[in-house]
Design a protein around this motif. Sequence first.
Motif, PDB file in Angstrom:
ATOM      1  N   SER A  26      39.423  36.518  26.742  1.00 34.20           N
ATOM      2  CA  SER A  26      40.839  36.863  26.820  1.00 34.20           C
ATOM      3  C   SER A  26      40.957  38.362  27.097  1.00 34.20           C
ATOM      4  N   VAL A  27      41.720  38.722  28.120  1.00 33.08           N
ATOM      5  CA  VAL A  27      41.875  40.130  28.497  1.00 33.08           C
ATOM      6  C   VAL A  27      43.349  40.495  28.439  1.00 33.08           C
ATOM      7  N   ASP A  28      43.665  41.523  27.661  1.00 38.49           N
ATOM      8  CA  ASP A  28      45.022  42.050  27.608  1.00 38.49           C
ATOM      9  C   ASP A  28      45.053  43.351  28.388  1.00 38.49           C
ATOM     10  N   ALA A  29      45.825  43.376  29.476  1.00 42.25           N
ATOM     11  CA  ALA A  29      45.981  44.568  30.309  1.00 42.25           C
ATOM     12  C   ALA A  29      47.249  45.283  29.880  1.00 42.25           C
ATOM     13  N   VAL A  30      47.100  46.538  29.427  1.00 44.01           N
ATOM     14  CA  VAL A  30      48.229  47.301  28.904  1.00 44.01           C
ATOM     15  C   VAL A  30      48.257  48.690  29.520  1.00 44.01           C
ATOM     16  N   ILE A  78      49.563  46.792  20.415  1.00 42.28           N
ATOM     17  CA  ILE A  78      48.107  46.645  20.263  1.00 42.28           C
ATOM     18  C   ILE A  78      47.695  46.731  18.790  1.00 42.28           C
ATOM     19  N   GLU A  79      46.849  45.785  18.392  1.00 43.10           N
ATOM     20  CA  GLU A  79      46.144  45.838  17.113  1.00 43.10           C
ATOM     21  C   GLU A  79      44.667  45.889  17.477  1.00 43.10           C
ATOM     22  N   PHE A  80      44.106  47.099  17.471  1.00 46.26           N
ATOM     23  CA  PHE A  80      42.774  47.307  18.037  1.00 46.26           C
ATOM     24  C   PHE A  80      41.710  46.446  17.372  1.00 46.26           C
ATOM     25  N   ASN A  81      41.892  46.101  16.113  1.00 48.05           N
ATOM     26  CA  ASN A  81      40.875  45.331  15.400  1.00 48.05           C
ATOM     27  C   ASN A  81      40.802  43.870  15.857  1.00 48.05           C
ATOM     28  N   LYS A  82      41.679  43.453  16.745  1.00 46.30           N
ATOM     29  CA  LYS A  82      41.646  42.093  17.285  1.00 46.30           C
ATOM     30  C   LYS A  82      40.819  42.009  18.574  1.00 46.30           C
ATOM     31  N   TYR A  83      40.223  43.141  18.981  1.00 48.21           N
ATOM     32  CA  TYR A  83      39.493  43.187  20.247  1.00 48.21           C
ATOM     33  C   TYR A  83      38.001  43.428  20.019  1.00 48.21           C
ATOM     34  N   ASP A  84      37.217  42.835  20.908  1.00 51.84           N
ATOM     35  CA  ASP A  84      35.768  43.008  20.881  1.00 51.84           C
ATOM     36  C   ASP A  84      35.318  44.151  21.775  1.00 51.84           C
ATOM     37  N   GLY A  85      36.178  44.592  22.670  1.00 54.63           N
ATOM     38  CA  GLY A  85      35.795  45.644  23.593  1.00 54.63           C
ATOM     39  C   GLY A  85      36.987  46.321  24.219  1.00 54.63           C
ATOM     40  N   LEU A  86      36.710  47.468  24.822  1.00 53.99           N
ATOM     41  CA  LEU A  86      37.722  48.293  25.473  1.00 53.99           C
ATOM     42  C   LEU A  86      37.207  48.698  26.845  1.00 53.99           C
ATOM     43  N   ILE A  87      38.046  48.553  27.862  1.00 52.74           N
ATOM     44  CA  ILE A  87      37.709  49.003  29.215  1.00 52.74           C
ATOM     45  C   ILE A  87      38.807  49.945  29.692  1.00 52.74           C
ATOM     46  N   ILE A  88      38.383  51.102  30.197  1.00 54.62           N
ATOM     47  CA  ILE A  88      39.303  52.043  30.827  1.00 54.62           C
ATOM     48  C   ILE A  88      38.766  52.290  32.237  1.00 54.62           C
ATOM     49  N   PRO A  89      39.346  51.613  33.241  1.00 51.54           N
ATOM     50  CA  PRO A  89      38.860  51.749  34.618  1.00 51.54           C
ATOM     51  C   PRO A  89      39.088  53.161  35.167  1.00 51.54           C
ATOM     52  N   GLY A 114      35.791  32.554  17.166  1.00 55.77           N
ATOM     53  CA  GLY A 114      34.807  32.633  18.222  1.00 55.77           C
ATOM     54  C   GLY A 114      35.350  33.112  19.556  1.00 55.77           C
ATOM     55  N   GLU A 115      36.675  33.232  19.672  1.00 52.48           N
ATOM     56  CA  GLU A 115      37.253  33.701  20.931  1.00 52.48           C
ATOM     57  C   GLU A 115      36.930  35.177  21.127  1.00 52.48           C
ATOM     58  N   ARG A 116      36.530  35.522  22.323  1.00 59.02           N
ATOM     59  CA  ARG A 116      36.256  36.920  22.647  1.00 59.02           C
ATOM     60  C   ARG A 116      37.485  37.511  23.317  1.00 59.02           C
TER      61      ARG A 116
END
Length: 114
Positions: free
Chosen positions: A34-38, A79-90, A4-6
């Motif tokens: 949870s936000v991972d900044a890379v 990065i393992e993209f399938n572990k994320y619910d969304g992508l942000i590119i500012p 359930g963690e986003r």
Amino acid sequence: MAKGERRVLLVLGDYVEDYEAIVPFQALQAYVVSVDAVCPGKKAGDICRTAIHQLSPAHQTYSESRGHNFALNGTFDDIEFNKYDGLIIPGGQAPEYLPLDASVLKLVRKFSDS
């Protein structure tokens, strides 16, 4: 990742627009996301320099000044993209050169295709 963690991935580059990076990073965390900044070529603990753009009242353009040192909390190569619910590119200067990096394009395509 707990059930359930986003989780959201924030892809940055040097001279990313300051507010477009910091505000989503902090706001999502306030909503327990949870936000991972890379950043390509950088590791957790490294920094991305940000820029602040301000409309010049005397001209029909923006001025740019140095922003903050944004501390990364993730490593791009891990990065393992399938572990994320969304992508942000500012915005800012970073999106002008990030598409020149094949690994960034591959990552964005994976998100788009999924």
